[in-house]
Design a protein around this motif. Structure first.
Motif, PDB file in Angstrom:
ATOM      1  N   ARG A  61      -1.560   1.869 -10.328  1.00  0.00           N
ATOM      2  CA  ARG A  61      -0.808   1.079  -9.366  1.00  0.00           C
ATOM      3  C   ARG A  61      -0.192  -0.179  -9.977  1.00  0.00           C
ATOM      4  NH1 ARG A  61      -3.300   1.226  -3.277  1.00  0.00           N
ATOM      5  NH2 ARG A  61      -3.333   3.509  -3.040  1.00  0.00           N
ATOM      6  N   GLU A  63       0.829  -1.201   0.000  1.00  0.00           N
ATOM      7  CA  GLU A  63       0.000   0.000   0.000  1.00  0.00           C
ATOM      8  C   GLU A  63       0.868   1.258   0.000  1.00  0.00           C
ATOM      9  OE1 GLU A  63      -3.460   2.213  -0.188  1.00  0.00           O
ATOM     10  OE2 GLU A  63      -3.133   0.060  -0.464  1.00  0.00           O
ATOM     11  N   GLY A 101       0.610   9.809 -10.185  1.00  0.00           N
ATOM     12  CA  GLY A 101      -0.368   9.738 -11.255  1.00  0.00           C
ATOM     13  C   GLY A 101      -0.177   8.545 -12.173  1.00  0.00           C
ATOM     14  N   ASP A 111      -0.182   6.585  -6.746  1.00  0.00           N
ATOM     15  CA  ASP A 111      -1.268   7.568  -6.803  1.00  0.00           C
ATOM     16  C   ASP A 111      -0.708   8.992  -6.870  1.00  0.00           C
ATOM     17  OD1 ASP A 111      -2.939   5.387  -6.521  1.00  0.00           O
ATOM     18  OD2 ASP A 111      -3.332   5.728  -4.391  1.00  0.00           O
ATOM     19  N   TRP A 112       0.294   9.257  -6.060  1.00  0.00           N
ATOM     20  CA  TRP A 112       0.889  10.590  -6.014  1.00  0.00           C
ATOM     21  C   TRP A 112       1.532  10.967  -7.342  1.00  0.00           C
ATOM     22  CZ3 TRP A 112       0.732  14.856  -3.247  1.00  0.00           C
ATOM     23  CH2 TRP A 112       1.764  15.799  -3.353  1.00  0.00           C
ATOM     24  N   GLY A 139       1.694   1.749  -3.420  1.00  0.00           N
ATOM     25  CA  GLY A 139       0.462   2.138  -4.095  1.00  0.00           C
ATOM     26  C   GLY A 139       0.165   3.616  -3.918  1.00  0.00           C
ATOM     27  N   ARG A 140       0.413   4.129  -2.717  1.00  0.00           N
ATOM     28  CA  ARG A 140       0.190   5.553  -2.469  1.00  0.00           C
ATOM     29  C   ARG A 140       1.181   6.416  -3.245  1.00  0.00           C
ATOM     30  NH1 ARG A 140      -1.180   3.379   2.856  1.00  0.00           N
ATOM     31  NH2 ARG A 140       0.946   3.665   3.640  1.00  0.00           N
TER      32      ARG A 140
END
Length: 229
Positions: free
Chosen positions: A38, A25, A35, A32-33, A28-29
């Motif tokens: 994942r 995770e 763009g 996300d940051w 994964g974050r």
């Protein structure tokens, strides 16, 4: 003359990432940051690790000129700070630590982590005698000084220490070279991608999780002395 086949274990030190903390995770974050989908980010991570690269190469791939410190500050200001919490702890971690402590062993947590990880680990309330953070110590794996610090804290000889980690390059080889006993944990990207049959053959244990570790250590320490001609 009689001596143990292997020295009895008096201290156990466990790595942080992918040993106690599930980093899935966390990455994964980061995806996300940045763009990036994942699954794309994780696929690139695996490909980079397989060719000897590091996670920093993945950041650089998706954002050329990537500056980790600057990005971490930006994430903190945006309310999505980097790091880990209770939800990132592997389910077998607490029971493993407690099971080792119950045997009267000195139990440490020691890994390559930023300064902020010290507070994040403390907030988890894990059952350990000490937490060692590379950026706090000023020395990181695979340096022998890192492993020397572990043995010094436990106040035992290196061969009485079991180091538990998921990386062949940062955990297995350097801990063995320092004279420690080693448990290789085959989980996480590094644990499944890196391989060194010779080094792994010298590990005391090769594990798929931490659930059995307390019993394995107890059984090892209960082994009878073996005769030496």
């Amino acid at each position: 003359m009689t001596v143990p086949r292997e020295a009895a274990i008096r201290a156990v030190f466990l790595d942080v990432g992918e040993t106690l903390i599930n980093e899935g995770e966390i990455y994964g974050r980061w995806a996300d940051w940045l763009g990036v989908p994942r699954h794309t980010f994780l696929a690139k991570l695996g490909a980079v690790l397989a060719t000897g690269g590091s996670h920093m190469d993945v950041f650089e791939h998706f954002r050329p000129g990537f500056d980790l410190a600057a990005e971490e500050r930006a994430r903190a200001e945006a309310g999505v700070p980097n790091g880990f919490g209770p939800d990132d702890l592997y389910p077998d971690a607490r029971a493993c630590l407690s099971g080792l402590r119950d045997q009267g062993l000195y139990v440490g947590i020691a890994g390559n982590q930023p300064v902020e990880a010290a507070g994040q680990i403390a907030a988890l309330g894990l059952d350990a005698d000490v937490v060692g953070i590379s950026d706090v110590w000023g020395v990181s794996k695979p340096s022998p000084e890192f492993f020397a610090r572990c043995a010094e804290l436990a106040d035992v000889l290196p061969d009485r220490v079991l180091y538990v980690g998921d990386r062949v390059d940062n955990d297995v080889r350097p801990a063995l070279a320092f004279g420690m006993q080693v448990a290789f944990l085959r989980r996480g990207p590094w644990g499944h991608i890196q391989d060194d049959p010779e080094a792994l053959s010298r590990c005391l244990f090769v594990l798929d999780d931490l659930a059995a570790l307390p019993k394995l250590v107890a059984a090892h320490n209960a082994e009878p002395l073996g005769d030496v001609p």
